[in-house]
Scaffold this motif. Sequence first.
Motif, PDB file in Angstrom:
ATOM      1  N   ASP A  29       1.011  -1.288   0.074  1.00 37.19           N
ATOM      2  CA  ASP A  29       0.035   0.074  -0.050  1.00 37.19           C
ATOM      3  C   ASP A  29       1.048   1.179  -0.214  1.00 37.19           C
ATOM      4  OD1 ASP A  29      -2.046   1.922   0.217  1.00 37.19           O
ATOM      5  OD2 ASP A  29      -2.966   0.717   2.034  1.00 37.19           O
ATOM      6  N   ASN A  30       0.703   1.953  -1.008  1.00 43.08           N
ATOM      7  CA  ASN A  30       1.337   3.333  -0.862  1.00 43.08           C
ATOM      8  C   ASN A  30       0.751   4.634  -0.722  1.00 43.08           C
ATOM      9  OD1 ASN A  30      -0.102   3.788  -3.080  1.00 43.08           O
ATOM     10  ND2 ASN A  30       1.288   3.795  -4.809  1.00 43.08           N
ATOM     11  N   PHE A  31      -0.584   4.296  -0.126  1.00 42.59           N
ATOM     12  CA  PHE A  31      -1.569   5.448   0.410  1.00 42.59           C
ATOM     13  C   PHE A  31      -1.918   6.415  -0.400  1.00 42.59           C
ATOM     14  CE2 PHE A  31       0.635   3.408   3.976  1.00 42.59           C
ATOM     15  CZ  PHE A  31      -0.032   2.915   4.724  1.00 42.59           C
ATOM     16  N   ASP A  32      -1.692   6.221  -2.004  1.00 44.57           N
ATOM     17  CA  ASP A  32      -1.963   7.218  -2.640  1.00 44.57           C
ATOM     18  C   ASP A  32      -3.525   7.261  -3.334  1.00 44.57           C
ATOM     19  OD1 ASP A  32       0.733   7.661  -2.743  1.00 44.57           O
ATOM     20  OD2 ASP A  32       1.058   6.899  -4.833  1.00 44.57           O
ATOM     21  N   ALA A  33      -4.334   6.156  -3.082  1.00 42.76           N
ATOM     22  CA  ALA A  33      -5.685   6.028  -3.533  1.00 42.76           C
ATOM     23  C   ALA A  33      -6.761   6.118  -2.398  1.00 42.76           C
ATOM     24  CB  ALA A  33      -6.046   4.416  -4.243  1.00 42.76           C
ATOM     25  N   GLY A  70       7.595  12.665  -3.354  1.00 44.89           N
ATOM     26  CA  GLY A  70       6.998  14.181  -3.387  1.00 44.89           C
ATOM     27  C   GLY A  70       5.585  14.248  -4.246  1.00 44.89           C
ATOM     28  N   ALA A  71       4.900  12.970  -4.224  1.00 47.39           N
ATOM     29  CA  ALA A  71       3.549  13.141  -4.965  1.00 47.39           C
ATOM     30  C   ALA A  71       2.745  11.988  -3.979  1.00 47.39           C
ATOM     31  CB  ALA A  71       3.691  12.687  -6.194  1.00 47.39           C
ATOM     32  N   GLY A  72       1.480  11.968  -4.292  1.00 44.61           N
ATOM     33  CA  GLY A  72       0.679  11.179  -3.862  1.00 44.61           C
ATOM     34  C   GLY A  72       0.101  11.133  -2.326  1.00 44.61           C
ATOM     35  N   GLY A  73      -0.096  10.227  -1.390  1.00 47.03           N
ATOM     36  CA  GLY A  73      -0.561  10.173  -0.292  1.00 47.03           C
ATOM     37  C   GLY A  73       0.515   9.590   0.857  1.00 47.03           C
ATOM     38  N   CYS A  74       0.271   9.913   2.029  1.00 50.34           N
ATOM     39  CA  CYS A  74       1.042   9.182   3.104  1.00 50.34           C
ATOM     40  C   CYS A  74       0.544   9.508   4.619  1.00 50.34           C
ATOM     41  CB  CYS A  74       2.527   9.731   3.030  1.00 50.34           C
ATOM     42  SG  CYS A  74       2.790  11.255   2.937  1.00 50.34           S
ATOM     43  N   LEU A 174       4.382   7.764   7.286  1.00 47.78           N
ATOM     44  CA  LEU A 174       4.503   6.541   7.104  1.00 47.78           C
ATOM     45  C   LEU A 174       3.964   6.451   5.571  1.00 47.78           C
ATOM     46  CD1 LEU A 174       4.534   3.307   7.676  1.00 47.78           C
ATOM     47  CD2 LEU A 174       2.200   3.587   7.879  1.00 47.78           C
ATOM     48  N   ASP A 175       4.891   5.680   4.494  1.00 44.78           N
ATOM     49  CA  ASP A 175       4.552   5.446   3.401  1.00 44.78           C
ATOM     50  C   ASP A 175       4.930   3.924   2.897  1.00 44.78           C
ATOM     51  OD1 ASP A 175       3.306   5.907   0.613  1.00 44.78           O
ATOM     52  OD2 ASP A 175       4.643   8.015   0.500  1.00 44.78           O
ATOM     53  N   ASN A 176       4.331   3.610   1.579  1.00 45.58           N
ATOM     54  CA  ASN A 176       4.902   2.341   1.289  1.00 45.58           C
ATOM     55  C   ASN A 176       4.960   1.054   2.095  1.00 45.58           C
ATOM     56  OD1 ASN A 176       4.938   3.666  -1.258  1.00 45.58           O
ATOM     57  ND2 ASN A 176       7.000   4.267  -1.180  1.00 45.58           N
ATOM     58  N   VAL A 177       4.107   0.766   2.485  1.00 46.87           N
ATOM     59  CA  VAL A 177       4.133  -0.715   3.514  1.00 46.87           C
ATOM     60  C   VAL A 177       4.120  -1.727   2.342  1.00 46.87           C
ATOM     61  CG1 VAL A 177       2.992  -2.010   4.814  1.00 46.87           C
ATOM     62  CG2 VAL A 177       2.657   0.406   5.315  1.00 46.87           C
TER      63      VAL A 177
HETATM   64 CA    CA Z   1       2.571   7.420  -1.127  1.00 42.74          CA
END
Ligand code: CA
Length: 213
Positions: A29-33, A70-74, A174-177
């Motif tokens: 999960d990158n939390f981008d969605a 530098g983009a998406g979500g976290c 937190l990002d990229n689990v």
């Molecule tokens: Ca992310």
Amino acid sequence: MSLRSATLAAALAAALAGAPAHAGILFQDNFDADNNASALNFSALLNWTVSGGTIDYIRSGGFGISCVGGAGGCLDMDGSTGDAGRITSNQSFTLTPGVNYFFDVELSGNQRGGAADNVVLGIIEAGGAEFVLPIGPLAPGAAFAPFGGTFVFQPGSWRIYVEGVGGDNVGAILDNVVLRDDRAAPVPEPVTVLLFSLGLLAAGAARGRKLPC
Ligand SMILES: [Ca+2]
Ligand SMILES: [Ca+2]
Ligand SMILES: [Ca+2]
């Protein structure tokens, strides 16, 4: 490069690109969605349940916080209620004897100054047994870096979690689990066939050059 070999090279590259490059990955999960804007005390994560406090959803740039790339979500692992929260995967996992599992995340400091932050990675069984890996302290300005741990077979049904420690509304980011295992990726059949065909065609081309034209 001839047209034929260029075409074959392109086809091979396409076949390789289509191979399961992330075989062995059980969850990521990158939390981008999860949301299209930053949101305090966010609880509508697609793949996780928030408990024991709160987390904030960050769209990169929101509150002056950058997500990986530098983009998406976290996530800010200390939400805005004065009680850092835990996220537990909605998905559970049954483990296999003899397989090693790797639980990896990327974490930065809180990016806002103040005190350093701590985070706990854990796996928890339906009956309540758990294993934890404490991480930190992470200095506020610490750049994103990989953290993680490994574990082996345990009977039962396991979920992964990430928990912020503290309650000053400013937590590690937190990002990229990723949850993965060490089982070898299966050899993708199309690539095997294509390599074989490539050899046959090369042999055919060599014979072809001997013919008068
Ligand atoms: Ca992310
Ligand atoms: Ca916060
Ligand atoms: Ca904190």
